[in-house]
Design a protein around this motif. Structure first.
Motif, PDB file in Angstrom:
ATOM      1  N   LEU A  29       0.860  -1.176   0.000  1.00  0.00           N
ATOM      2  CA  LEU A  29       0.000   0.000   0.000  1.00  0.00           C
ATOM      3  C   LEU A  29       0.902   1.233   0.000  1.00  0.00           C
ATOM      4  O   LEU A  29       1.889   1.273   0.741  1.00  0.00           O
ATOM      5  N   LEU A  30       0.563   2.241  -0.783  1.00  0.00           N
ATOM      6  CA  LEU A  30       1.438   3.402  -0.952  1.00  0.00           C
ATOM      7  C   LEU A  30       0.670   4.695  -0.782  1.00  0.00           C
ATOM      8  O   LEU A  30      -0.354   4.912  -1.429  1.00  0.00           O
ATOM      9  N   ILE A  31       1.178   5.573   0.105  1.00  0.00           N
ATOM     10  CA  ILE A  31       0.660   6.931   0.228  1.00  0.00           C
ATOM     11  C   ILE A  31       1.805   7.883  -0.080  1.00  0.00           C
ATOM     12  O   ILE A  31       2.873   7.796   0.531  1.00  0.00           O
ATOM     13  N   ALA A  32       1.591   8.798  -1.038  1.00  0.00           N
ATOM     14  CA  ALA A  32       2.639   9.712  -1.475  1.00  0.00           C
ATOM     15  C   ALA A  32       2.152  11.151  -1.423  1.00  0.00           C
ATOM     16  O   ALA A  32       0.947  11.419  -1.301  1.00  0.00           O
ATOM     17  N   SER A  33       3.091  12.076  -1.529  1.00  0.00           N
ATOM     18  CA  SER A  33       2.782  13.505  -1.562  1.00  0.00           C
ATOM     19  C   SER A  33       2.494  13.932  -2.989  1.00  0.00           C
ATOM     20  O   SER A  33       3.345  13.797  -3.865  1.00  0.00           O
ATOM     21  N   ARG A  34       1.304  14.469  -3.223  1.00  0.00           N
ATOM     22  CA  ARG A  34       0.963  14.932  -4.564  1.00  0.00           C
ATOM     23  C   ARG A  34       1.919  16.052  -5.007  1.00  0.00           C
ATOM     24  O   ARG A  34       2.383  16.089  -6.147  1.00  0.00           O
ATOM     25  N   PRO A  45       1.550   5.657  -9.246  1.00  0.00           N
ATOM     26  CA  PRO A  45       1.236   4.372  -9.886  1.00  0.00           C
ATOM     27  C   PRO A  45      -0.181   3.936  -9.533  1.00  0.00           C
ATOM     28  O   PRO A  45      -0.667   4.212  -8.423  1.00  0.00           O
ATOM     29  N   PRO A  46      -0.863   3.280 -10.434  1.00  0.00           N
ATOM     30  CA  PRO A  46      -2.253   2.896 -10.159  1.00  0.00           C
ATOM     31  C   PRO A  46      -2.329   1.768  -9.142  1.00  0.00           C
ATOM     32  O   PRO A  46      -1.421   0.943  -9.024  1.00  0.00           O
ATOM     33  N   GLY A  47      -3.412   1.737  -8.393  1.00  0.00           N
ATOM     34  CA  GLY A  47      -3.671   0.607  -7.518  1.00  0.00           C
ATOM     35  C   GLY A  47      -4.087  -0.611  -8.313  1.00  0.00           C
ATOM     36  O   GLY A  47      -4.525  -0.506  -9.471  1.00  0.00           O
ATOM     37  N   GLY A  48      -3.920  -1.766  -7.719  1.00  0.00           N
ATOM     38  CA  GLY A  48      -4.306  -2.998  -8.382  1.00  0.00           C
ATOM     39  C   GLY A  48      -3.195  -3.617  -9.197  1.00  0.00           C
ATOM     40  O   GLY A  48      -3.356  -4.720  -9.731  1.00  0.00           O
ATOM     41  N   GLY A  49      -2.045  -2.933  -9.307  1.00  0.00           N
ATOM     42  CA  GLY A  49      -0.891  -3.485 -10.003  1.00  0.00           C
ATOM     43  C   GLY A  49       0.155  -3.921  -8.996  1.00  0.00           C
ATOM     44  O   GLY A  49      -0.100  -4.773  -8.139  1.00  0.00           O
ATOM     45  N   ALA A  50       1.347  -3.320  -9.100  1.00  0.00           N
ATOM     46  CA  ALA A  50       2.400  -3.647  -8.137  1.00  0.00           C
ATOM     47  C   ALA A  50       1.980  -3.272  -6.720  1.00  0.00           C
ATOM     48  O   ALA A  50       2.388  -3.914  -5.743  1.00  0.00           O
ATOM     49  N   LEU A  52      -1.347  -2.686  -4.218  1.00  0.00           N
ATOM     50  CA  LEU A  52      -2.770  -2.984  -4.116  1.00  0.00           C
ATOM     51  C   LEU A  52      -3.590  -1.704  -4.102  1.00  0.00           C
ATOM     52  O   LEU A  52      -4.609  -1.591  -4.787  1.00  0.00           O
ATOM     53  N   ARG A  53      -3.131  -0.715  -3.295  1.00  0.00           N
ATOM     54  CA  ARG A  53      -3.813   0.572  -3.233  1.00  0.00           C
ATOM     55  C   ARG A  53      -2.776   1.678  -3.205  1.00  0.00           C
ATOM     56  O   ARG A  53      -1.695   1.530  -2.610  1.00  0.00           O
ATOM     57  N   THR A  54      -3.098   2.804  -3.837  1.00  0.00           N
ATOM     58  CA  THR A  54      -2.226   3.964  -3.822  1.00  0.00           C
ATOM     59  C   THR A  54      -3.052   5.218  -3.622  1.00  0.00           C
ATOM     60  O   THR A  54      -4.237   5.260  -3.973  1.00  0.00           O
ATOM     61  N   ALA A  55      -2.422   6.240  -3.053  1.00  0.00           N
ATOM     62  CA  ALA A  55      -3.098   7.527  -2.882  1.00  0.00           C
ATOM     63  C   ALA A  55      -2.045   8.621  -2.860  1.00  0.00           C
ATOM     64  O   ALA A  55      -0.978   8.458  -2.269  1.00  0.00           O
ATOM     65  N   ALA A  56      -2.345   9.739  -3.523  1.00  0.00           N
ATOM     66  CA  ALA A  56      -1.525  10.945  -3.447  1.00  0.00           C
ATOM     67  C   ALA A  56      -2.334  11.981  -2.677  1.00  0.00           C
ATOM     68  O   ALA A  56      -3.477  12.283  -3.048  1.00  0.00           O
ATOM     69  N   VAL A  57      -1.758  12.516  -1.600  1.00  0.00           N
ATOM     70  CA  VAL A  57      -2.517  13.425  -0.749  1.00  0.00           C
ATOM     71  C   VAL A  57      -1.945  14.834  -0.840  1.00  0.00           C
ATOM     72  O   VAL A  57      -0.743  15.037  -1.022  1.00  0.00           O
TER      73      VAL A  57
END
Length: 422
Positions: A29-34, A45-50, A52-57
């Motif tokens: 799971l990845l949370i990054a700075s927009r 990177p999109p979720g569901g690939g390498a 599972l979930r990603t978000a840019a905040v």
């Protein structure tokens, strides 16, 4: 089973967590700075690939969305580990581990590396030299400190990172102007200003990795420039690894081991120590960070020792296997390495070389702008125009090669005055 990764600054392509953890066996799971993804021109990177979930905040450093997401995802996906490699994420990661009951670094081993005043107190107690310092709470205290120690005077946040907020007041006139401008004492709530007496001499740094409470590799290098000059110094900024037979190398390694012992730490962590080497041949601690060094230091270590310290640190936190030699005696470097950094400077880019000359000793060459873009002066210590690495048999050979590469690049670079900036 899943691992949550917090990514504050820098390139995701340059820190491929999904490749480093390909044998993890759980979800990522990845949370990054927009904001910082935009600064390096990268997409989440999109979720569901390498991952599972990603978000840019947005408002990554100051908002609460990161914490809210982290807690929600931890409940939904059974997070077992939390990885955070950037310095300004270390405290929030420690707090989240505490709340979630996760293994890894906690606040008691983060604070000695983030609170520079606490760091200096611990180092002093262990018999290490540090610059005279003061945690400033009002202007009167700062005036008194300047009277005692004179100029230049160094000011920085108590929890500084990456030279952000660092100021060097070189004269009484600059000091008076700073006071008239209004003291910048406060972080979100409390006084957050540290004053230090200026230490003359060259800045050295020691970079390494601790696994299972033991330093498995470390080496010393020396900057050939003033760290705080990034906004005005447009010449080549060189960083050179010290030779195996240089007595200073081994003094710096021993000094750093003593500093790490004084500060403590978790079982597994990377470190970047900065140490002054004075004209009187004294070693004085500047500070130690419990994370990898910035710029191209990860690449330098990889070229010297054959292992990426970022990858090794992340894998060690999850208990994954490391290269076999990390369990043996410390290695000496495979080669010496030098780094050239050119900072952004004002102007519109007309022509700029995007690839280096075909020379076998150029190990890395990265340009951060393109023709048509307009630059302003560097805004922070990693606001680069160019970074390049060369290898060589010793420090002298690396320096000569870096100077030759610098001369070639600047000869090919064409700028013109322009408004606007990147």
């Amino acid at each position: 089973m899943s691992v949550l990764i917090l990514h504050h600054r820098g390139s995701l392509a340059g820190t491929p967590y999904h490749e480093w953890l390909a044998d993890y066996g759980g979800d990522l799971l990845l949370i990054a700075s927009r904001e910082h993804l935009a600064l390096v021109c990268e997409e989440l990177p999109p979720g569901g690939g390498a991952y599972l979930r990603t978000a840019a905040v947005d408002a990554y450093e100051t908002g609460g969305e990161l914490e809210s997401l982290a807690l929600t995802w931890a409940r939904e996906h059974g997070v077992t580990h939390l990885v955070a490699c950037q310095e300004r994420d270390l405290e929030r990661a420690a707090e989240l581990r505490e709340v979630l009951g996760l293994p890894g670094q906690r606040m008691d081993t983060v604070l000695p590396y983030r609170d520079k005043a606490l760091m200096k107190r611990r180092a002093e107690a262990a018999g290490l030299a540090v610059a005279p310092y003061l945690e400033v709470e009002c202007a009167t205290e700062l005036v008194g400190f300047a009277e005692r120690y004179g100029f230049p005077l160094v000011l920085k946040p108590v929890d500084s990172a990456g030279s952000v907020g660092l100021r060097i007041l070189r004269s009484r006139g600059e000091f008076d102007a700073y006071l008239a401008d209004g003291l910048d004492l406060y972080g979100p709530h409390l006084p957050n200003l540290l004053a230090e007496a200026f230490v003359p001499g060259r800045m050295c740094h020691v970079d390494g990795l601790v696994v299972g409470g033991r330093t498995v590799f470390a080496w010393a290098s020396q900057y050939q420039y003033a760290l705080a000059s990034y906004a005005t110094d447009t010449g080549g900024r060189l960083d050179l690894t010290l030779d195996v037979d240089d007595p200073l190398t081994h003094r710096l390694l021993e000094f750093t081991e003593r500093a790490l012992a004084a500060l403590g730490g978790p079982e597994d962590f990377a470190f970047h120590a900065e140490v002054f080497h004075t004209p009187g041949d004294e070693l004085v601690l500047c500070e130690v960070a419990c994370r990898n060094g910035g710029a191209a230091i990860r690449d330098i270590v990889r070229l010297m020792f054959g292992v990426d310290p970022g990858e090794a640190w992340v894998r060690a936190q999850l208990g994954l296997p490391l290269p076999g030699w990390l369990g043996a005696e410390k290695r000496t470097p495979l080669r010496m390495v030098g780094q050239l950094v050119l900072m952004k400077r004002p102007g519109r880019v007309v022509r700029i070389p995007q690839s280096p000359p075909d020379l076998p000793w150029v190990e890395k060459f990265q340009v951060f702008v393109e023709p048509g873009q307009t630059m302003r002066e560097a805004a922070f210590s990693a606001d680069f125009l160019l970074t390049a690495l060369v290898s060589g048999t010793d420090r002298a050979e690396c320096e000569a090669r870096l100077r030759a590469l610098e001369g070639w690049f600047l000869g090919e670079l064409v700028l013109e005055p322009a408004d606007g900036a990147v």
